[in-house]
Design a protein around this motif. Structure first.
Motif, short mmCIF file in Angstrom:
data_model
loop_
_atom_site.label_atom_id
_atom_site.label_comp_id
_atom_site.label_asym_id
_atom_site.label_seq_id
_atom_site.Cartn_x
_atom_site.Cartn_y
_atom_site.Cartn_z
N ASP A 1 -6.06 -0.82 -4.40
CA ASP A 1 -5.51 -1.43 -3.20
C ASP A 1 -6.51 -2.45 -2.65
OD1 ASP A 1 -4.10 -2.10 -0.98
OD2 ASP A 1 -3.81 -0.06 -0.25
N GLU A 2 -6.27 -3.72 -2.94
CA GLU A 2 -7.17 -4.81 -2.53
C GLU A 2 -8.64 -4.46 -2.79
OE1 GLU A 2 -6.26 -6.51 1.28
OE2 GLU A 2 -4.38 -5.39 1.39
N SER B 1 0.84 -1.21 0.00
CA SER B 1 0.00 0.00 0.00
C SER B 1 0.87 1.25 0.00
CB SER B 1 -0.91 0.02 1.23
OG SER B 1 -1.72 -1.11 1.24
#
Ligand SMILES: Nc1ncnc2c1ncn2[C@@H]1O[C@H](COP(=O)(O)OP(=O)(O)OP(=O)(O)O)[C@@H](O)[C@H]1O
Ligand SMILES: [Mg+2]
Lengths: 306, 250
Positions: free
Chosen positions: B171-172, B43
């Motif tokens: 991000d995910e 991240s």
């Protein structure tokens, strides 16, 4: 086997404590409910007596401006017109809210968005201090500082709506600020990230996303402040002038519902018309605070939906 | 030429070195997956590209990131333009509590005042690209928070597509979603990678294998191995990569 069965059927200590706690809670709730209902009943029955027992017309109560419950006018009617007080009460409330809101929002934004650490550390105690100051002190400052200043600027006594508004503005500022801070803090942090990641500046993020998303709760904060201003008696009474006259400007002496109540309630005899008339004023205050409450709930509901 | 390049990129959170010299290149029209155990800096790296680490007061960056020959960390860069060119999708769907239309139009209205017809058209195009148009087209004035998590996430994708980005950082994006919604997002991304440079962080190795062209394996602030997804998954060169892919740690 039997022992498990016995154990299962036997009320444990925790269960008994549970029941005990429940009973205590219900008792307390019942006491409070009875208390609230009796207060409501008492005020309502007294306040309505003016109209039912003393046969004052409701219309003249809300549309007339002469207030002299002890005397009869030329037609032999008691002079019970509360319009001047209602107008003054609403005017000081609304003006105080209008002045307080931008300041409260600015301080709240400073404390939550612009300088969350430093701002909150310095301003939080200041706000708590302002909340803790008794209203008589605000009134006293109003009387010794604000009123002479207004007298100097505009002439007259210096007492009136302007003085009342200024005192109430300072008094409701901490309420509105605290609730606005709560409203902004309750916003999820991801809103800020989402806006910044789309290229918004901090200011754009504040006014296009944060303030907008917090609007229902910010409105609630303002209404709480208005409810407080509407109900404040002592400080207002000290600077408003206490003459039941229709205000002819911001600096003429007048009276609010609350100031009239606090100054007159000691001068009347229970059960007489002048006393009942004051209860009618109290009933108006009660109804208004109910309306403020309903407004807050209504806005809260709308906020949840949107 | 690569769309995004990092050169000896270091990032410190106070004393802690979270990125320890990253050298990577991301090609246009490719989807790159960033994988690695929790806390390895995925991240953090992603947030370097659109300068979201500016929000973190104790973060300090050295090294450079080139975005189309412009230094992302340079003083001349306009953050507004940078973030419109490099859009980001977060783990939790994060629509604004406004109508679907206002969400997608948000970025468009920030910079210039466009005519309503242009905004209408861009909103529609973006929602179509994000493959959520059919589900929301009759509900554009409804609050975006009222939709399912997967729909919200695609509305968020539409929201950034509306400002015409070049790069999309994710991000995910599916880890908070159910399998069916995840599959829809994956399908959307497969469509989008024809036109955009996509970098996606994921803990789901199957997902990385399914949708990405290249994969980067990170460990403890370092890039251990990067290459075409096929190669990296089938024949990893590094022992640590192989251990991670086989579930030995992470
Ligand atoms: N704001 C911060 N301040 C200090 N340390 C941080 C901060 N943000 C992240 N870190 C640390 O930096 C390291 C990398 O964090 P990062 O969030 O990039 O990991 P990640 O690979 O995304 O992990 P995950 O898979 O759990 O999301 C971690 O050790 C984390 O504790
Ligand atoms: Mg992460």
């Amino acid at each position: 086997m039997t022992s498990i069965k016995q154990e299962l059927r036997h009320a444990s200590k925790a269960t008994r404590e549970d029941v005990f706690g429940k009973v205590i809670t219900y008792c307390c709730v019942a006491v409070i409910a009875v208390l609230v209902i009796s207060i409501l009943y008492f005020i309502a029955s007294r306040g309505i007596a003016t109209f039912t027992v003393n046969h004052v017309s409701l219309w003249s109560f809300i549309s007339q401006t002469s207030w002299n419950p002890g005397l009869l006018d030329a037609h032999g009617q008691p002079q019970i017109g509360a319009l001047a007080m209602m107008v003054t009460s609403f005017t000081v409330t609304i003006l105080a809210a209008i002045i307080a809101t931008p300041f409260a929002l600015a301080v709240a934004l400073y404390m939550t968005e612009i300088a969350p650490n430093r701002g909150a550390r310095i301003l939080q105690p200041v706000i708590e201090l302002l909340v803790g100051i008794p209203s008589v002190v605000y009134g006293f400052i109003g009387l010794t500082v604000v009123v002479p200043y207004i007298r100097h600027l505009f002439g007259g006594t210096g007492m009136g709506i302007l003085a009342g508004t200024l005192v109430l503005f300072v008094m409701i500022l901490p309420t509105v600020t605290t609730l606005s801070v709560d409203a902004l803090n309750a916003l999820p942090g991801y809103l800020r990230d989402a806006s910044l990641a789309l290229g918004a500046t901090r200011w754009q993020t504040i006014h296009k996303v944060l303030l907008r998303a917090a609007t229902p709760r910010l409105l609630t904060a303002v209404i709480f402040g208005m409810a407080r201003a509407f109900g404040e008696a002592l400080a207002v009474q000290m600077v408003i002038g206490n003459a039941v006259l229709m205000p002819h400007g911001l600096v003429t002496p007048t009276a609010t519902l609350t100031s009239q109540l606090t100054t007159q309630i000691g001068n009347t005899v229970m059960g007489t018309l002048p006393n009942n008339a004051l209860w009618s004023l109290a009933l108006v205050l009660l109804v208004m605070s109910l309306i403020f409450n309903l407004l807050i709930r209504f806005i809260g509901k709308r906020g949840q939906l949107s | 030429m690569s769309m995004l390049t990092t050169e000896n990129l270091h990032l410190y959170y106070g004393q802690k070195e979270a990125l320890k010299g990253i050298d990577l290149a991301f090609e246009a029209q490719t989807m790159t997956a960033l994988v690695g155990p929790s806390g390895c800096g995925k991240s953090t790296l992603l947030r370097c590209f659109n300068r979201m680490n500016d929000q973190v007061s104790n973060a300090k960056i050295t090294g450079s990131i080139w975005f189309d020959r412009e230094n992302v960390n340079g003083p001349a860069i306009s953050l507004v333009t940078l973030r419109q060119k490099i859009g980001m999708v977060f783990q939790q769907p994060n629509p604004f509590p406004f109508s679907v239309y206002d969400n997608v139009a948000y970025g468009l209205r920030l910079a210039h005042s466009l005519p309503k017809a242009v905004i209408d058209e861009r909103v529609e195009t973006a929602l179509k690209q994000a493959a959520v148009w059919d589900e929301v087209k009759d509900h554009l004035t409804e609050n975006a928070m009222g939709f399912s998590g997967g729909q919200q996430q695609r509305i968020c994708i539409a929201r950034l597509l509306a400002v015409l980005p070049k790069v999309i950082l994710l991000d995910e994006p599916t880890s908070a979603l159910d399998p069916i919604s995840s599959a829809k997002i994956e399908a959307t991304l497969m469509q989008l990678k024809r036109d955009y440079t996509i970098i996606i962080v994921t803990h789901n190795l199957q997902q990385a294998a399914r949708i990405s062209d290249r994969t980067v394996f990170m460990l403890d602030g370092n890039v251990i191995e990067s290459g075409p997804t096929q190669t990296l998954f089938m024949t990893p060169e590094n022992q640590q990569t192989s251990d991670y892919l086989n579930g030995k740690f992470g």
